[in-house]
Design a protein around this motif. Structure first.
Motif, PDB file in Angstrom:
ATOM      1  N   ALA A 155       0.853  -1.181   0.000  1.00  0.00           N
ATOM      2  CA  ALA A 155       0.000   0.000   0.000  1.00  0.00           C
ATOM      3  C   ALA A 155       0.898   1.244   0.000  1.00  0.00           C
ATOM      4  CB  ALA A 155      -0.911  -0.019   1.221  1.00  0.00           C
ATOM      5  N   PRO A 156       0.401   2.377  -0.515  1.00  0.00           N
ATOM      6  CA  PRO A 156      -0.988   2.591  -0.940  1.00  0.00           C
ATOM      7  C   PRO A 156      -1.272   2.235  -2.394  1.00  0.00           C
ATOM      8  CG  PRO A 156       0.185   4.656  -0.989  1.00  0.00           C
ATOM      9  CD  PRO A 156       1.163   3.650  -0.470  1.00  0.00           C
ATOM     10  N   ALA A 157      -0.217   2.117  -3.239  1.00  0.00           N
ATOM     11  CA  ALA A 157      -0.461   1.909  -4.674  1.00  0.00           C
ATOM     12  C   ALA A 157      -1.028   0.525  -4.964  1.00  0.00           C
ATOM     13  CB  ALA A 157       0.827   2.124  -5.470  1.00  0.00           C
ATOM     14  N   ARG A 158      -0.495  -0.498  -4.269  1.00  0.00           N
ATOM     15  CA  ARG A 158      -0.934  -1.884  -4.455  1.00  0.00           C
ATOM     16  C   ARG A 158      -0.963  -2.276  -5.930  1.00  0.00           C
ATOM     17  NH1 ARG A 158      -1.565  -4.159  -0.148  1.00  0.00           N
ATOM     18  NH2 ARG A 158      -2.537  -6.009  -0.998  1.00  0.00           N
ATOM     19  N   GLN A 159       0.126  -1.985  -6.624  1.00  0.00           N
ATOM     20  CA  GLN A 159       0.248  -2.359  -8.025  1.00  0.00           C
ATOM     21  C   GLN A 159       0.499  -3.859  -8.164  1.00  0.00           C
ATOM     22  OE1 GLN A 159       0.156  -0.674 -11.109  1.00  0.00           O
ATOM     23  NE2 GLN A 159      -0.904   0.856  -9.879  1.00  0.00           N
ATOM     24  N   ILE A 257       3.781 -13.940 -15.075  1.00  0.00           N
ATOM     25  CA  ILE A 257       4.508 -12.732 -15.446  1.00  0.00           C
ATOM     26  C   ILE A 257       4.857 -11.962 -14.185  1.00  0.00           C
ATOM     27  CG2 ILE A 257       2.370 -11.402 -15.787  1.00  0.00           C
ATOM     28  CD1 ILE A 257       3.835  -9.897 -18.035  1.00  0.00           C
ATOM     29  N   GLN A 258       6.078 -11.441 -14.147  1.00  0.00           N
ATOM     30  CA  GLN A 258       6.561 -10.648 -13.015  1.00  0.00           C
ATOM     31  C   GLN A 258       6.919  -9.245 -13.507  1.00  0.00           C
ATOM     32  OE1 GLN A 258       7.224 -12.085  -9.803  1.00  0.00           O
ATOM     33  NE2 GLN A 258       7.789 -10.118  -8.917  1.00  0.00           N
ATOM     34  N   PHE A 259       6.646  -8.237 -12.674  1.00  0.00           N
ATOM     35  CA  PHE A 259       6.982  -6.858 -13.003  1.00  0.00           C
ATOM     36  C   PHE A 259       8.010  -6.336 -12.006  1.00  0.00           C
ATOM     37  CE2 PHE A 259       2.441  -7.523 -13.967  1.00  0.00           C
ATOM     38  CZ  PHE A 259       2.507  -7.450 -15.349  1.00  0.00           C
ATOM     39  N   ALA A 260       8.985  -5.591 -12.512  1.00  0.00           N
ATOM     40  CA  ALA A 260       9.982  -4.958 -11.653  1.00  0.00           C
ATOM     41  C   ALA A 260       9.637  -3.493 -11.474  1.00  0.00           C
ATOM     42  CB  ALA A 260      11.369  -5.100 -12.272  1.00  0.00           C
ATOM     43  N   TYR A 261       9.587  -3.056 -10.219  1.00  0.00           N
ATOM     44  CA  TYR A 261       9.352  -1.656  -9.888  1.00  0.00           C
ATOM     45  C   TYR A 261      10.619  -1.078  -9.254  1.00  0.00           C
ATOM     46  CZ  TYR A 261       4.368  -2.638 -10.566  1.00  0.00           C
ATOM     47  OH  TYR A 261       3.153  -3.004 -11.093  1.00  0.00           O
ATOM     48  N   PRO A 262      10.796   0.223  -9.347  1.00  0.00           N
ATOM     49  CA  PRO A 262      12.006   0.827  -8.769  1.00  0.00           C
ATOM     50  C   PRO A 262      12.020   0.718  -7.250  1.00  0.00           C
ATOM     51  CG  PRO A 262      10.500   2.523  -9.561  1.00  0.00           C
ATOM     52  CD  PRO A 262       9.955   1.224 -10.043  1.00  0.00           C
ATOM     53  N   ALA A 263      13.220   0.513  -6.715  1.00  0.00           N
ATOM     54  CA  ALA A 263      13.375   0.421  -5.269  1.00  0.00           C
ATOM     55  C   ALA A 263      13.479   1.798  -4.623  1.00  0.00           C
ATOM     56  CB  ALA A 263      14.625  -0.395  -4.934  1.00  0.00           C
ATOM     57  N   GLY A 290      11.474   0.290 -18.946  1.00  0.00           N
ATOM     58  CA  GLY A 290      11.958   1.601 -18.556  1.00  0.00           C
ATOM     59  C   GLY A 290      13.110   2.025 -19.446  1.00  0.00           C
ATOM     60  N   HIS A 291      13.506   3.303 -19.348  1.00  0.00           N
ATOM     61  CA  HIS A 291      14.595   3.842 -20.151  1.00  0.00           C
ATOM     62  C   HIS A 291      15.453   4.761 -19.296  1.00  0.00           C
ATOM     63  CE1 HIS A 291      11.242   2.960 -22.921  1.00  0.00           C
ATOM     64  NE2 HIS A 291      12.195   2.543 -23.739  1.00  0.00           N
ATOM     65  N   ALA A 292      16.747   4.747 -19.547  1.00  0.00           N
ATOM     66  CA  ALA A 292      17.645   5.639 -18.835  1.00  0.00           C
ATOM     67  C   ALA A 292      17.177   7.083 -19.009  1.00  0.00           C
ATOM     68  CB  ALA A 292      19.069   5.472 -19.349  1.00  0.00           C
ATOM     69  N   GLY A 293      17.179   7.816 -17.917  1.00  0.00           N
ATOM     70  CA  GLY A 293      16.699   9.198 -17.937  1.00  0.00           C
ATOM     71  C   GLY A 293      15.289   9.362 -17.428  1.00  0.00           C
ATOM     72  N   ASP A 294      14.538   8.256 -17.338  1.00  0.00           N
ATOM     73  CA  ASP A 294      13.169   8.322 -16.832  1.00  0.00           C
ATOM     74  C   ASP A 294      13.157   8.734 -15.356  1.00  0.00           C
ATOM     75  OD1 ASP A 294      12.260   7.429 -19.258  1.00  0.00           O
ATOM     76  OD2 ASP A 294      11.723   5.418 -18.570  1.00  0.00           O
ATOM     77  N   HIS A 295      12.157   9.516 -14.982  1.00  0.00           N
ATOM     78  CA  HIS A 295      11.888   9.735 -13.560  1.00  0.00           C
ATOM     79  C   HIS A 295      10.982   8.601 -13.090  1.00  0.00           C
ATOM     80  CE1 HIS A 295       9.561  11.128 -10.076  1.00  0.00           C
ATOM     81  NE2 HIS A 295      10.706  11.700  -9.725  1.00  0.00           N
ATOM     82  N   VAL A 296      11.382   7.921 -12.031  1.00  0.00           N
ATOM     83  CA  VAL A 296      10.612   6.773 -11.543  1.00  0.00           C
ATOM     84  C   VAL A 296      10.280   6.956 -10.067  1.00  0.00           C
ATOM     85  CG1 VAL A 296      11.523   5.153 -13.237  1.00  0.00           C
ATOM     86  CG2 VAL A 296      12.764   5.500 -11.088  1.00  0.00           C
ATOM     87  N   HIS A 301       4.399   3.712  -4.042  1.00  0.00           N
ATOM     88  CA  HIS A 301       3.613   4.769  -4.672  1.00  0.00           C
ATOM     89  C   HIS A 301       3.656   4.683  -6.196  1.00  0.00           C
ATOM     90  CE1 HIS A 301       3.131   6.832  -0.799  1.00  0.00           C
ATOM     91  NE2 HIS A 301       4.390   6.514  -0.582  1.00  0.00           N
ATOM     92  N   ALA A 302       4.206   3.606  -6.736  1.00  0.00           N
ATOM     93  CA  ALA A 302       4.418   3.489  -8.173  1.00  0.00           C
ATOM     94  C   ALA A 302       3.114   3.264  -8.926  1.00  0.00           C
ATOM     95  CB  ALA A 302       5.379   2.346  -8.465  1.00  0.00           C
ATOM     96  N   THR A 303       3.148   3.581 -10.210  1.00  0.00           N
ATOM     97  CA  THR A 303       2.071   3.223 -11.132  1.00  0.00           C
ATOM     98  C   THR A 303       2.642   2.267 -12.166  1.00  0.00           C
ATOM     99  OG1 THR A 303       2.506   4.968 -12.763  1.00  0.00           O
ATOM    100  CG2 THR A 303       1.132   5.546 -10.845  1.00  0.00           C
ATOM    101  N   ALA A 304       1.792   1.781 -13.059  1.00  0.00           N
ATOM    102  CA  ALA A 304       2.272   0.885 -14.113  1.00  0.00           C
ATOM    103  C   ALA A 304       3.326   1.562 -14.980  1.00  0.00           C
ATOM    104  CB  ALA A 304       1.101   0.416 -14.963  1.00  0.00           C
ATOM    105  N   ALA A 305       3.266   2.889 -15.088  1.00  0.00           N
ATOM    106  CA  ALA A 305       4.240   3.620 -15.906  1.00  0.00           C
ATOM    107  C   ALA A 305       5.636   3.581 -15.295  1.00  0.00           C
ATOM    108  CB  ALA A 305       3.792   5.067 -16.072  1.00  0.00           C
ATOM    109  N   ASP A 306       5.755   3.239 -14.020  1.00  0.00           N
ATOM    110  CA  ASP A 306       7.060   3.181 -13.354  1.00  0.00           C
ATOM    111  C   ASP A 306       7.738   1.826 -13.484  1.00  0.00           C
ATOM    112  OD1 ASP A 306       7.226   5.855 -12.074  1.00  0.00           O
ATOM    113  OD2 ASP A 306       5.427   5.182 -11.033  1.00  0.00           O
ATOM    114  N   ARG A 307       7.086   0.869 -14.076  1.00  0.00           N
ATOM    115  CA  ARG A 307       7.685  -0.463 -14.199  1.00  0.00           C
ATOM    116  C   ARG A 307       8.988  -0.401 -15.001  1.00  0.00           C
ATOM    117  NH1 ARG A 307       2.148  -3.774 -15.817  1.00  0.00           N
ATOM    118  NH2 ARG A 307       1.199  -3.741 -13.729  1.00  0.00           N
TER     119      ARG A 307
END
Length: 343
Positions: A155-159, A257-263, A290-296, A301-307
């Motif tokens: 929580a709170p995102a629970r992605q 399927i597994q997703f990696a989120y930023p630590a 993801g791509h180098a330079g992205d803000h994550v 608190h992540a969203t799917a866009a942060d994967r």
């Protein structure tokens, strides 16, 4: 040559959306309605109308004229954003598909729960533990093609962290889950289509949380195909064109399927994947998203866009898939620089 289907929106994430588009295009010419179609979709398309399907009445009228000129046989969308537009266009063309009332209810969570509760469907707000019934409806016959089990993050995102499909999932034979799915389909008045019915498992039994009147995302159709052999994308295309799909299982396996989120929250400095990942036993695919330079943003608190990445494994059982996913994860490395103004 088969008559084409009209697809509202190609999607913006190639890693997730290309599989379904490729499967549909393998059986039907695809005419895309999208204001800015991504380059990767071009090879799958038989035609394109540059229009935003979410813009309302004027766009819908243009789409209907376009569809009539091309003798479109069915209308599809794979996003809730365009579900109402797809139902409107299919209705105006006299083609199969969810009714406007069904699409509207599915995109309005409070209205959906009120509707379902009025038909004695046990309902709940989304939460943990989480499953979904990948359901095919043909002229009133309701078939649960697969059960997807989802592991949610903190929580709170629970992605979603992981989705797993097993051809021998015990919930396929759970009469209370089956009853909830049947009542949901009847409450929505669906006669033909593919539904993604979300549920939570409680001590009072399964309770419906949400319904998507289209294919699920997150590569769940790929997992279903790898685990059972059932091609939900091609079944959806068949149903949308008035045909009878073949939903006979041809495999008895598991897929996950597994997703990696930023630590940490910050700027993604580097993201690397060892080529040896593809050689791990059970590996189906492993992709950087993801791509180098992205803000994550960090996981809670992540969203799917942060994967940062996704990886898919296939095995005889979910445990075999879990082992393969853990081995594959070792091949991913990421570096995140904290923001200079971070507290």
């Amino acid at each position: 040559m088969p008559q084409p289907v009209l697809l509202l929106g190609a999607g913006r994430r190639r890693a997730y959306d290309e599989f379904v588009l490729t499967r549909v295009a393998a059986v039907r010419p695809v005419l895309l309605v999208d204001a800015a179609p991504p380059a990767w979709a071009q090879q799958c398309l038989a035609g394109h109308l540059a229009a935003d399907p979410g813009k309302g009445g004027a766009t819908a009228s243009a789409v209907v004229r376009f569809a009539a000129r091309h003798r479109v046989r069915g209308v599809l969308t794979h996003t809730g954003e365009y579900a109402v537009a797809a139902a409107t266009i299919a209705g105006q063309l006299g083609l199969p598909g969810p009714s406007l009332a069904t699409a509207a209810a599915c995109t309005d969570p409070p209205a959906l729960r009120t509707l379902l509760a009025g038909h004695a469907v046990p309902v709940d707000a989304p939460g943990a533990p989480r499953v979904s019934a990948e359901t095919v409806v043909l002229d009133g016959e309701i078939r649960i093609a697969a059960i997807t089990r989802t592991t949610l993050g903190p929580a709170p995102a629970r992605q979603p962290l992981r989705h797993t499909v097993h051809a021998h999932d015990g919930l396929l034979h759970n009469r209370f889950l089956r009853l909830a799915v049947d009542r949901t389909v009847h409450a929505l008045g669906v006669r033909r289509g593919v539904l993604h019915i979300g549920l939570t498992l409680t001590d009072r039994g399964p309770r419906v949380t949400d319904v998507a009147p289209h294919l699920p995302g997150d590569l769940i159709p790929l997992l279903v195909k790898r685990a059972t052999g059932v091609d939900l994308a091609q079944a959806e295309a068949a149903l949308a064109t008035g045909e009878v799909p073949d939903t006979t299982p041809t495999r008895q396996r598991a897929a996950a399927i597994q997703f990696a989120y930023p630590a940490a929250t910050g700027r993604l400095d580097h993201l690397d994947l060892s080529p040896d990942a593809a050689h791990e036993p059970g590996a189906d695919r492993m992709l950087l998203t993801g791509h180098a330079g992205d803000h994550v943003t960090a996981g809670p608190h992540a969203t799917a866009a942060d994967r940062l990445a996704l990886w898919v494994a296939v095995g005889e059982t979910p445990d075999h898939c879990d082992d393969a996913l853990r081995r594959m994860a070792r091949h991913l490395s990421a570096g995140i620089a904290p923001l200079a103004n971070a507290a």
